[in-house]
Design a protein around this motif. Structure first.
Motif, PDB file in Angstrom:
ATOM      1  N   THR A  11      52.608   2.920  68.165  1.00 55.57           N
ATOM      2  CA  THR A  11      52.757   3.903  69.244  1.00 55.57           C
ATOM      3  C   THR A  11      53.398   5.209  68.775  1.00 55.57           C
ATOM      4  O   THR A  11      53.164   6.265  69.370  1.00 55.57           O
ATOM      5  CB  THR A  11      53.600   3.316  70.388  1.00 55.57           C
ATOM      6  N   LEU A  12      54.196   5.154  67.719  1.00 58.93           N
ATOM      7  CA  LEU A  12      54.885   6.348  67.221  1.00 58.93           C
ATOM      8  C   LEU A  12      54.195   6.949  65.998  1.00 58.93           C
ATOM      9  O   LEU A  12      54.732   7.835  65.350  1.00 58.93           O
ATOM     10  CB  LEU A  12      56.342   5.996  66.879  1.00 58.93           C
ATOM     11  N   THR A  37      54.494  -1.843  62.106  1.00 60.13           N
ATOM     12  CA  THR A  37      54.713  -0.978  63.259  1.00 60.13           C
ATOM     13  C   THR A  37      53.806  -1.382  64.414  1.00 60.13           C
ATOM     14  O   THR A  37      52.754  -1.996  64.214  1.00 60.13           O
ATOM     15  CB  THR A  37      54.447   0.497  62.901  1.00 60.13           C
ATOM     16  N   ASP A  65      52.260   9.241  65.277  1.00 60.90           N
ATOM     17  CA  ASP A  65      51.635  10.501  65.656  1.00 60.90           C
ATOM     18  C   ASP A  65      51.278  11.320  64.419  1.00 60.90           C
ATOM     19  O   ASP A  65      51.438  10.857  63.285  1.00 60.90           O
ATOM     20  CB  ASP A  65      52.547  11.296  66.593  1.00 60.90           C
ATOM     21  N   ILE A  81      60.980   4.302  64.506  1.00 59.38           N
ATOM     22  CA  ILE A  81      62.042   4.959  65.281  1.00 59.38           C
ATOM     23  C   ILE A  81      63.005   5.673  64.337  1.00 59.38           C
ATOM     24  O   ILE A  81      63.644   6.660  64.707  1.00 59.38           O
ATOM     25  CB  ILE A  81      62.779   3.924  66.154  1.00 59.38           C
ATOM     26  N   ASN A 130      60.565   0.584  71.247  1.00 61.81           N
ATOM     27  CA  ASN A 130      60.046   1.277  72.420  1.00 61.81           C
ATOM     28  C   ASN A 130      59.135   0.392  73.263  1.00 61.81           C
ATOM     29  O   ASN A 130      58.655   0.820  74.318  1.00 61.81           O
ATOM     30  CB  ASN A 130      59.295   2.548  72.000  1.00 61.81           C
ATOM     31  N   GLU A 164      61.581  -1.496  65.729  1.00 60.87           N
ATOM     32  CA  GLU A 164      60.424  -0.679  65.374  1.00 60.87           C
ATOM     33  C   GLU A 164      60.816   0.331  64.290  1.00 60.87           C
ATOM     34  O   GLU A 164      61.572   1.273  64.549  1.00 60.87           O
ATOM     35  CB  GLU A 164      59.892   0.054  66.609  1.00 60.87           C
ATOM     36  N   LYS A 201      63.946   8.241  62.004  1.00 61.42           N
ATOM     37  CA  LYS A 201      63.413   9.563  61.670  1.00 61.42           C
ATOM     38  C   LYS A 201      63.495   9.863  60.179  1.00 61.42           C
ATOM     39  O   LYS A 201      62.904  10.841  59.701  1.00 61.42           O
ATOM     40  CB  LYS A 201      64.150  10.634  62.476  1.00 61.42           C
ATOM     41  N   ASN A 232      45.875   7.121  67.347  1.00 61.01           N
ATOM     42  CA  ASN A 232      46.820   7.306  66.247  1.00 61.01           C
ATOM     43  C   ASN A 232      46.272   6.737  64.943  1.00 61.01           C
ATOM     44  O   ASN A 232      46.363   7.376  63.883  1.00 61.01           O
ATOM     45  CB  ASN A 232      48.148   6.617  66.570  1.00 61.01           C
TER      46      ASN A 232
END
Length: 302
Positions: free
Chosen positions: A102-103, A99, A105, A76, A27, A73, A78, A147
């Motif tokens: 950014t993801l 990582t 969360d 990404i 991303n 990344e 899931k 995060n």
């Protein structure tokens, strides 16, 4: 090299397994990354991941680290938490993920802790938004910091669930070297010694360096990569080392062949022999490799 549990009948057994679960997909567009040149663009499914681990189970006695990373990344994917659980159930140790943060969360943080991830390595390259976002294009420093702070707080609340270690990684280069001290002080106040958290600082891998510059930097160095790390691409094929991002040699595929046999095939033997003789500058990949210098000069601070 000594004859110990890392060798059987003069064969080298890797202690660090690196599996590229996400390839060619990210991303962000970091200025020092080669992802645009990736030959693959895919996310490894759990079935393939499971098959690869089964091929490696025989030599688990020497396995110390399992890194889920590559030219992409990892968050990404899931199903990344499922992959961690699969590896844990099969007896793999030291499972870590690299990582950009950014993801990371709330849901992803919960999933990683629930899967009992051993190490989370977060690459951040600035203490100011201007610097971070000029290097890691598309990132949002404030979001990443939030995060990480949330992950740290959640880890503390769920400390009976996982003891995930955090490593904040800083890649030093012209655009951010003036922020190194402030960066260290900022993150040192947030990470926790009780979890063995740390900050690692690497010199950037300058892929545009002139060959003569690289040769002067690596002269006399011995790279541990070809003795310790087995790099597996998302399709199961092998790289010679972490610098061999595009599979220069046709080494073979772990899904079809014995991994120890592949790790002791002709290219590995050739590189280890010249490395042993101190002739790193005569090796095709090594003489153009900025990573060996970056590894040799890294700083790990707690």
């Amino acid at each position: 090299m000594k004859h110990d549990k890392s060798m059987i009948n003069d064969k080298v057994i890797p202690s660090h397994i690196q599996i590229e679960i996400v390839s060619g997909i990210c991303n962000l567009r970091c200025i020092m990354c080669l992802i645009k040149q990736s030959k693959r663009k895919e996310i490894m499914n759990n079935e393939t991941f499971n098959k690869i681990l089964k091929k490696l189970q025989t030599d688990l006695y020497n396995q110390k680290f399992l890194s889920l990373c590559g030219l992409g990344e990892p968050l990404i994917d899931k199903n990344v938490q499922e992959k961690i659980k699969i590896a844990k159930e099969m007896g793999f140790r030291g499972i870590g993920i690299y990582t950009n943060g950014t993801l990371l969360d709330e849901k992803m943080s919960e999933n990683l802790l629930d899967a009992k991830l051993d190490t989370l390595i977060i690459s951040i390259d600035g203490v100011t938004s201007k610097t971070q976002e000029s290097i890691r294009i598309g990132s949002d420093l404030n979001k990443i910091v939030s995060n990480v702070e949330h992950f740290i707080a959640l880890r503390e609340r769920e400390k009976n669930k996982a003891k995930t270690r955090i490593i904040i990684r800083f890649t030093k280069q012209e655009l951010n070297k003036h922020e190194e001290n402030d960066f260290y002080n900022f993150w040192r106040s947030k990470i926790k010694m009780s979890y063995d958290d740390s900050i690692s600082i690497y010199n950037v891998c300058d892929f545009n360096s002139k060959p003569d510059d690289l040769l002067n930097k690596i002269r006399g160095l011995k790279c541990p990569e070809i003795y310790e790390r087995l790099v597996i691409f998302s399709d199961g094929s092998l790289a010679l080392c972490c610098f061999d991002q595009f599979g220069r040699y046709e080494i073979g595929n772990i899904l079809d062949e014995d991994p120890v046999k592949l790790y002791n095939s002709k290219y590995f033997i050739h590189y280890r022999e010249l490395m042993r003789k101190g002739e790193i500058q005569n090796l095709e990949l090594c003489k153009n490799c900025p990573i060996v210098y970056s590894i040799a000069t890294r700083q790990i601070n707690k």
